[in-house]
Design a protein around this motif. Sequence first.
Motif, mmCIF file in Angstrom:
data_model
loop_
_atom_site.group_PDB
_atom_site.id
_atom_site.type_symbol
_atom_site.label_atom_id
_atom_site.label_comp_id
_atom_site.label_asym_id
_atom_site.label_seq_id
_atom_site.Cartn_x
_atom_site.Cartn_y
_atom_site.Cartn_z
ATOM 1 N N CYS A 16 0.844 -1.194 0.000
ATOM 2 C CA CYS A 16 0.000 0.000 0.000
ATOM 3 C C CYS A 16 0.882 1.248 0.000
ATOM 4 O O CYS A 16 2.019 1.231 0.494
ATOM 5 C CB CYS A 16 -0.913 0.001 1.224
ATOM 6 N N THR A 17 0.363 2.341 -0.517
ATOM 7 C CA THR A 17 1.173 3.547 -0.701
ATOM 8 C C THR A 17 1.585 4.188 0.616
ATOM 9 O O THR A 17 2.535 4.970 0.652
ATOM 10 C CB THR A 17 0.407 4.588 -1.531
ATOM 11 N N TYR A 18 0.870 3.882 1.723
ATOM 12 C CA TYR A 18 1.146 4.511 3.012
ATOM 13 C C TYR A 18 1.909 3.598 3.963
ATOM 14 O O TYR A 18 2.271 4.001 5.071
ATOM 15 C CB TYR A 18 -0.181 4.896 3.697
ATOM 16 N N CYS A 19 2.160 2.362 3.572
ATOM 17 C CA CYS A 19 2.603 1.335 4.514
ATOM 18 C C CYS A 19 4.118 1.241 4.620
ATOM 19 O O CYS A 19 4.823 1.146 3.621
ATOM 20 C CB CYS A 19 2.032 -0.026 4.100
ATOM 21 N N ASN A 20 4.597 1.225 5.890
ATOM 22 C CA ASN A 20 6.018 0.962 6.124
ATOM 23 C C ASN A 20 6.194 -0.211 7.081
ATOM 24 O O ASN A 20 7.214 -0.340 7.741
ATOM 25 C CB ASN A 20 6.727 2.207 6.672
ATOM 26 N N GLY B 93 -3.560 2.529 -2.515
ATOM 27 C CA GLY B 93 -2.919 1.333 -3.066
ATOM 28 C C GLY B 93 -3.561 0.038 -2.605
ATOM 29 O O GLY B 93 -2.935 -1.032 -2.688
ATOM 30 N N ARG B 94 -4.799 0.107 -2.121
ATOM 31 C CA ARG B 94 -5.482 -1.105 -1.665
ATOM 32 C C ARG B 94 -5.914 -1.951 -2.867
ATOM 33 O O ARG B 94 -6.149 -1.431 -3.960
ATOM 34 C CB ARG B 94 -6.707 -0.747 -0.831
ATOM 35 N N GLN C 84 5.389 5.525 -0.689
ATOM 36 C CA GLN C 84 5.017 6.212 -1.925
ATOM 37 C C GLN C 84 4.178 7.452 -1.636
ATOM 38 O O GLN C 84 4.368 8.508 -2.256
ATOM 39 C CB GLN C 84 4.246 5.248 -2.827
ATOM 40 N N LEU C 85 3.263 7.342 -0.660
ATOM 41 C CA LEU C 85 2.389 8.470 -0.353
ATOM 42 C C LEU C 85 3.181 9.631 0.257
ATOM 43 O O LEU C 85 2.908 10.798 -0.044
ATOM 44 C CB LEU C 85 1.280 8.031 0.596
ATOM 45 N N PHE C 86 4.158 9.312 1.086
ATOM 46 C CA PHE C 86 5.008 10.356 1.654
ATOM 47 C C PHE C 86 5.687 11.150 0.540
ATOM 48 O O PHE C 86 5.734 12.388 0.565
ATOM 49 C CB PHE C 86 6.062 9.733 2.581
ATOM 50 N N LYS C 87 6.223 10.441 -0.455
ATOM 51 C CA LYS C 87 6.906 11.097 -1.570
ATOM 52 C C LYS C 87 5.928 11.956 -2.367
ATOM 53 O O LYS C 87 6.268 13.069 -2.797
ATOM 54 C CB LYS C 87 7.549 10.049 -2.475
#
Length: 434
Positions: free
Chosen positions: A51-55, A167-168, A233-236
């Motif tokens: 997902c775009t927010y997941c770390n 990004g789900r 990805q979302l952070f960027k």
Amino acid sequence: MMIRGPLLRVLPPGVRSFSAARCTVDERPEAPRVTQQASLYVHWPYCLRRCTYCNFNKYIPKENKDHLITKCLLQETETLLQLSGVSRITSVFFGGGTPSLAPPSTIAAILESVSKLVNLSHDAEVTIEVNPTPAGMSKLEDFCSAGVNRFSIGVQSLQDEDLKVLGRDHSSRESLQTIAEARRLCPGRVSVDMMFGRPRQTVESWEKELAELLEICDDHVSLYQLTLERGTQLFKQVHCGVASVPGDDVTADMYHSARRTLQQHGFLQYEVSNFARHNSMSGHNMSYWKGEQYIGVGPGAHGRFVPVGEGGLDREARTQTLEPDVWMREVQQSGHGTRRRTHLSHLQLLEEVLVMGMRMTKGITNKHWELFSPHMSLQEVFGASSDVQELLRNQRLILNDRGLRCSWDGLALLDSILPTLLVELEKQTFLKPH
């Protein structure tokens, strides 16, 4: 394991200590009830996509290694249960990653192994996180047959466009279908995760979404504020101006609105992020917040327990090796993949009890605090502090003959309250004579 919460950015246990851990009080605070039982967390590290927010600690597998990782999870479970010396497992939680990608036979094998080694009662809470895809939904009945009796469904949003941004790999319609099937199989034991503070989200759209959720959800809801994590990805996207997220004032309004709405529909807020009705609280997560022992199995899992056979009585913080292939090699060689072990001082243990306990709306009772600090009460630690007295006068904290807790308004400000409490705890613990 990762414990998240809105408006609370204090790191979870195992990430760092809040102090230099100075402590002159040599106490053995943990009562037998605390050390003879534990909860069990099992980490399935694989996802089909990130997902775009997941770390979180998750990996996209290049080949199917289900059989090998199952074997290693079984081996590490057995090893760590023996090292912990516990006689009872109070709950089991399968997290990830996407544990609903795991074969139901893996879940059954782990539960069977646990029940052979220790007491795992027939009514113990056994939770698995589920991604609400058609594939995830198709396994629900088999998971129940394997021994799962509670589902935690990662819905995150009921807006299809937002799901794409996050990004789900599921749609809102698939989420609704999965919730319905889960409720059919485990009525009253289905939790739904929702995320607020998403790109382009407004208070009005959030309230509309909550209203839709309340029409179909079961008796437990977890609300998490989206946080932008470096490397995602979302952070960027936000950093480059491609996307934007609501400001702190807006997310605070979303949080307060959700609390009011859920309360009006019979949900009791029992923790910063968690709401339940009909006594459907998460027993597993409650064990974290109460400072009880937990055993973490699988790549990157965290644990807290007092190991047996080493001549010590101190609780250890354990972290398993992150990368699955390396972890599996270590398990095959040594029986477990523990990468880091840290003996917690008495002060460090009290810090964790404080940080986790204050997340709960009921806070920390005097009786519970005494389990870990028999010679220094909550009143002795915090009662004389001018900074704490100011929080009491401003009705952010409540300190009385019952214990210490946040007020309704204070709970939303917990991230700003905890540093004051932690500083006072360190000062009083350091000053107290033997």
